[in-house]
Motif scaffolding. Sequence first.
Motif, mmCIF file in Angstrom:
data_model
loop_
_atom_site.group_PDB
_atom_site.id
_atom_site.type_symbol
_atom_site.label_atom_id
_atom_site.label_comp_id
_atom_site.label_asym_id
_atom_site.label_seq_id
_atom_site.Cartn_x
_atom_site.Cartn_y
_atom_site.Cartn_z
ATOM 1 N N PHE A 115 60.564 1.199 -42.500
ATOM 2 C CA PHE A 115 59.378 2.516 -42.422
ATOM 3 C C PHE A 115 59.342 2.598 -41.395
ATOM 4 C CE2 PHE A 115 55.635 4.923 -41.831
ATOM 5 C CZ PHE A 115 56.199 5.910 -41.584
ATOM 6 N N LEU A 116 58.391 1.476 -40.437
ATOM 7 C CA LEU A 116 58.088 1.561 -39.290
ATOM 8 C C LEU A 116 59.173 1.197 -38.580
ATOM 9 C CD1 LEU A 116 55.598 -1.080 -38.676
ATOM 10 C CD2 LEU A 116 55.214 1.037 -39.097
ATOM 11 N N ARG A 117 60.625 0.199 -38.386
ATOM 12 C CA ARG A 117 61.781 0.690 -38.017
ATOM 13 C C ARG A 117 62.050 2.403 -37.894
ATOM 14 N NH1 ARG A 117 66.534 -0.153 -39.374
ATOM 15 N NH2 ARG A 117 66.128 -0.779 -41.697
ATOM 16 N N LEU A 118 62.330 2.824 -38.509
ATOM 17 C CA LEU A 118 63.313 3.970 -38.783
ATOM 18 C C LEU A 118 62.230 4.996 -38.579
ATOM 19 C CD1 LEU A 118 64.456 4.248 -42.408
ATOM 20 C CD2 LEU A 118 65.794 3.764 -40.286
ATOM 21 N N ALA A 119 60.464 5.189 -38.657
ATOM 22 C CA ALA A 119 60.530 6.400 -37.742
ATOM 23 C C ALA A 119 60.435 5.984 -36.678
ATOM 24 C CB ALA A 119 58.942 5.912 -38.508
ATOM 25 N N LYS A 120 60.331 4.974 -35.249
ATOM 26 C CA LYS A 120 60.423 5.130 -34.563
ATOM 27 C C LYS A 120 61.522 5.204 -34.020
ATOM 28 C CE LYS A 120 57.861 3.875 -31.590
ATOM 29 N NZ LYS A 120 57.366 4.817 -31.036
ATOM 30 N N ALA A 124 59.364 9.507 -33.971
ATOM 31 C CA ALA A 124 58.036 9.077 -33.715
ATOM 32 C C ALA A 124 56.696 8.268 -33.174
ATOM 33 C CB ALA A 124 57.681 8.882 -34.922
ATOM 34 N N GLN A 125 55.759 8.563 -32.206
ATOM 35 C CA GLN A 125 54.842 7.697 -32.037
ATOM 36 C C GLN A 125 54.105 7.231 -32.997
ATOM 37 O OE1 GLN A 125 54.569 7.056 -28.517
ATOM 38 N NE2 GLN A 125 56.547 8.422 -28.286
ATOM 39 N N ILE A 151 59.117 -6.282 -36.507
ATOM 40 C CA ILE A 151 58.312 -5.542 -36.987
ATOM 41 C C ILE A 151 57.339 -4.411 -36.190
ATOM 42 C CG2 ILE A 151 56.933 -4.650 -39.213
ATOM 43 C CD1 ILE A 151 58.726 -6.893 -40.750
ATOM 44 N N LEU A 152 56.655 -5.544 -35.296
ATOM 45 C CA LEU A 152 55.509 -5.113 -34.823
ATOM 46 C C LEU A 152 55.244 -4.566 -34.113
ATOM 47 C CD1 LEU A 152 52.382 -7.113 -35.770
ATOM 48 C CD2 LEU A 152 53.094 -4.815 -37.211
ATOM 49 N N LYS A 153 56.967 -4.443 -33.120
ATOM 50 C CA LYS A 153 57.069 -3.778 -31.976
ATOM 51 C C LYS A 153 57.463 -2.560 -31.542
ATOM 52 C CE LYS A 153 62.491 -5.027 -32.027
ATOM 53 N NZ LYS A 153 62.994 -5.655 -30.914
ATOM 54 N N ASN A 154 57.272 -2.173 -32.886
ATOM 55 C CA ASN A 154 57.968 -0.945 -32.873
ATOM 56 C C ASN A 154 56.631 0.538 -32.840
ATOM 57 O OD1 ASN A 154 60.678 -0.365 -33.730
ATOM 58 N ND2 ASN A 154 59.892 -2.260 -35.887
ATOM 59 N N VAL A 155 55.719 -0.281 -33.517
ATOM 60 C CA VAL A 155 54.107 -0.490 -33.149
ATOM 61 C C VAL A 155 53.223 0.782 -31.649
ATOM 62 C CG1 VAL A 155 52.057 0.127 -33.784
ATOM 63 C CG2 VAL A 155 53.348 -0.951 -35.574
ATOM 64 N N ASP A 156 53.223 1.708 -31.528
ATOM 65 C CA ASP A 156 52.615 2.012 -30.045
ATOM 66 C C ASP A 156 51.340 1.723 -29.588
ATOM 67 O OD1 ASP A 156 55.261 3.252 -29.473
ATOM 68 O OD2 ASP A 156 54.797 4.362 -31.074
ATOM 69 N N LEU A 157 50.646 1.864 -31.068
ATOM 70 C CA LEU A 157 49.071 1.679 -30.486
ATOM 71 C C LEU A 157 48.456 0.392 -31.729
ATOM 72 C CD1 LEU A 157 46.790 2.269 -29.132
ATOM 73 C CD2 LEU A 157 45.983 4.430 -30.009
ATOM 74 N N PHE A 158 47.964 0.030 -32.183
ATOM 75 C CA PHE A 158 46.654 -0.959 -32.557
ATOM 76 C C PHE A 158 45.172 -0.683 -31.779
ATOM 77 C CE2 PHE A 158 50.579 -3.062 -32.566
ATOM 78 C CZ PHE A 158 50.831 -3.678 -33.587
ATOM 79 N N LEU A 159 44.618 -0.405 -33.098
ATOM 80 C CA LEU A 159 42.903 0.405 -33.084
ATOM 81 C C LEU A 159 42.419 -0.813 -34.654
ATOM 82 C CD1 LEU A 159 43.120 4.012 -31.932
ATOM 83 C CD2 LEU A 159 43.089 2.227 -30.709
ATOM 84 N N ALA A 160 41.974 -1.726 -33.605
ATOM 85 C CA ALA A 160 41.439 -2.802 -34.366
ATOM 86 C C ALA A 160 40.003 -2.390 -34.831
ATOM 87 C CB ALA A 160 41.695 -4.219 -33.764
ATOM 88 N N GLU A 176 50.113 -7.250 -27.065
ATOM 89 C CA GLU A 176 48.225 -8.020 -26.461
ATOM 90 C C GLU A 176 47.732 -6.260 -26.244
ATOM 91 O OE1 GLU A 176 45.386 -10.153 -23.654
ATOM 92 O OE2 GLU A 176 47.700 -10.807 -24.234
ATOM 93 N N SER A 177 48.952 -5.492 -24.845
ATOM 94 C CA SER A 177 48.852 -4.312 -24.303
ATOM 95 C C SER A 177 48.806 -3.587 -24.912
ATOM 96 C CB SER A 177 49.941 -4.644 -23.156
ATOM 97 O OG SER A 177 51.765 -4.346 -24.563
ATOM 98 N N LYS A 178 49.093 -3.650 -26.674
ATOM 99 C CA LYS A 178 48.995 -1.968 -27.437
ATOM 100 C C LYS A 178 47.379 -2.779 -28.523
ATOM 101 C CE LYS A 178 54.077 -1.731 -27.151
ATOM 102 N NZ LYS A 178 55.436 -1.563 -28.483
ATOM 103 N N VAL A 179 47.241 -3.170 -28.187
ATOM 104 C CA VAL A 179 45.864 -4.006 -29.217
ATOM 105 C C VAL A 179 44.653 -3.007 -28.354
ATOM 106 C CG1 VAL A 179 44.976 -5.229 -31.194
ATOM 107 C CG2 VAL A 179 47.574 -5.273 -30.267
ATOM 108 N N THR A 180 44.037 -2.377 -29.145
ATOM 109 C CA THR A 180 42.345 -2.013 -28.453
ATOM 110 C C THR A 180 41.696 -2.724 -29.871
ATOM 111 O OG1 THR A 180 41.194 -0.728 -27.101
ATOM 112 C CG2 THR A 180 42.871 0.426 -28.626
#
Length: 420
Positions: A115-120, A124-125, A151-160, A176-180
């Motif tokens: 899902f993440l790969r195909l959505a990217k 999609a963002q 897998i996680l390189k397809n995600v643009d933003l992680f909000l922890a 690291e640059s995508k996690v806040t």
Amino acid sequence: MRHGKYRAGLRQRFGAVPSHLPGTAEKKTIWVHAVSVGEVVASSGVVAALQENFPSHRVLISTTTNTGQKLAAQRFGAENVFYFPLDFGFAVRPYLNILRPKLVVIAETEFWPNFLRLAKQNGAQIAVINCRVSDSSFPGYKRLHFFLTKILKNVDLFLAQTEEDRQRLIKIGAPESKVTVAGNLKFDVAPPPSPKIVASLQKSIQQSGASPVLVCGSTLDGEEGSLLSAFRNILANHPRALMILAPRHAERFAEVAALVEELGFRMLRRSLWSGEPLAGSVFLVDSIGELSVLYSLATVAFVGGSLVPRGGHNILEPALYGVPIVTGSHYDNFRDIVNFFASRKAVRVVGLAELPLVFIELIENSDERAILGRNALAALASQRGATATTLSALLKLMELSTDDPAPQMASRTEPTGNSA
């Protein structure tokens, strides 16, 4: 599957896009995925804010569980809700081909590789919000670090939710640059509309003099026996006491009802109740979606899944009403919330042996109950704000989205149009 939890929506899960979902030409879309009831509740504020800020987009919500589907349909309209497809290319592609989401928002930790790969690839963002990595899942994720990094390189933003969650996300492969850290959305949840049953119960409690009221919610197998034993002790000194017992899973309603009757309690089932007096009885909540408001009736509230090693459940639901909260010592899935409340003297964490004594102590000490309730409301208020932070981050992410249509993805053997 054995309990029937995933039988509903099988066609949708296997890639048959329901006819009520729009195509690309009809309206731009934002896709929010909330696995079950907890994620639907937590993300409700974000969904409402996205609808308000993007009136030219249709915000669609997918869930995995049947209970999540029902609650999402109630809150957002059945025409905007569907079952999340299984993580196979043939099931995912039809949805992406038809919806063309500009933004995909995933609540908590749902890392589906295809899902993440195909959505990217579809343009999609992608944002993962309210993200947490539990104590139990962290070791397994670390072992899959190499795989997860891809897998996680397809995600643009992680909000922890917390700094600890942020560090864990980085350790399992998130850039690291995508996690806040954005905080926990569950602190921002407002009390839901009160169903009619609550007013009916409140009236009956007053008329029958049912007191005290022990509300035991989200209970699991292995807990009800101990809770009923504790309630028997309460009845010895308070014969007009009432227990409101709400098992977590619908497939266990009959089993719990049989246990209550076997132990000799007078039982009233929510599905059959027509106003009979409540004093001295066990009121079995054999319904879904009403528990959170039923906590408002509690003299003392117990949050289940915590007397047995199952990770606990959300103590914020009773906290919304300022009632004294008791939970067991197995609360790994809500570690940060429970520890924070405990540090503010806003919850009582108990072991199995001390449970009956704590119930009696709180029932007979109104001052202690009042302090616990006030502290719970204060702890809740001090942590609000995650929804605003999350929305701000999503707005910035949407600015990066292009209005140019992505190339049509290969469809292989699945249907190319909407299917019923």
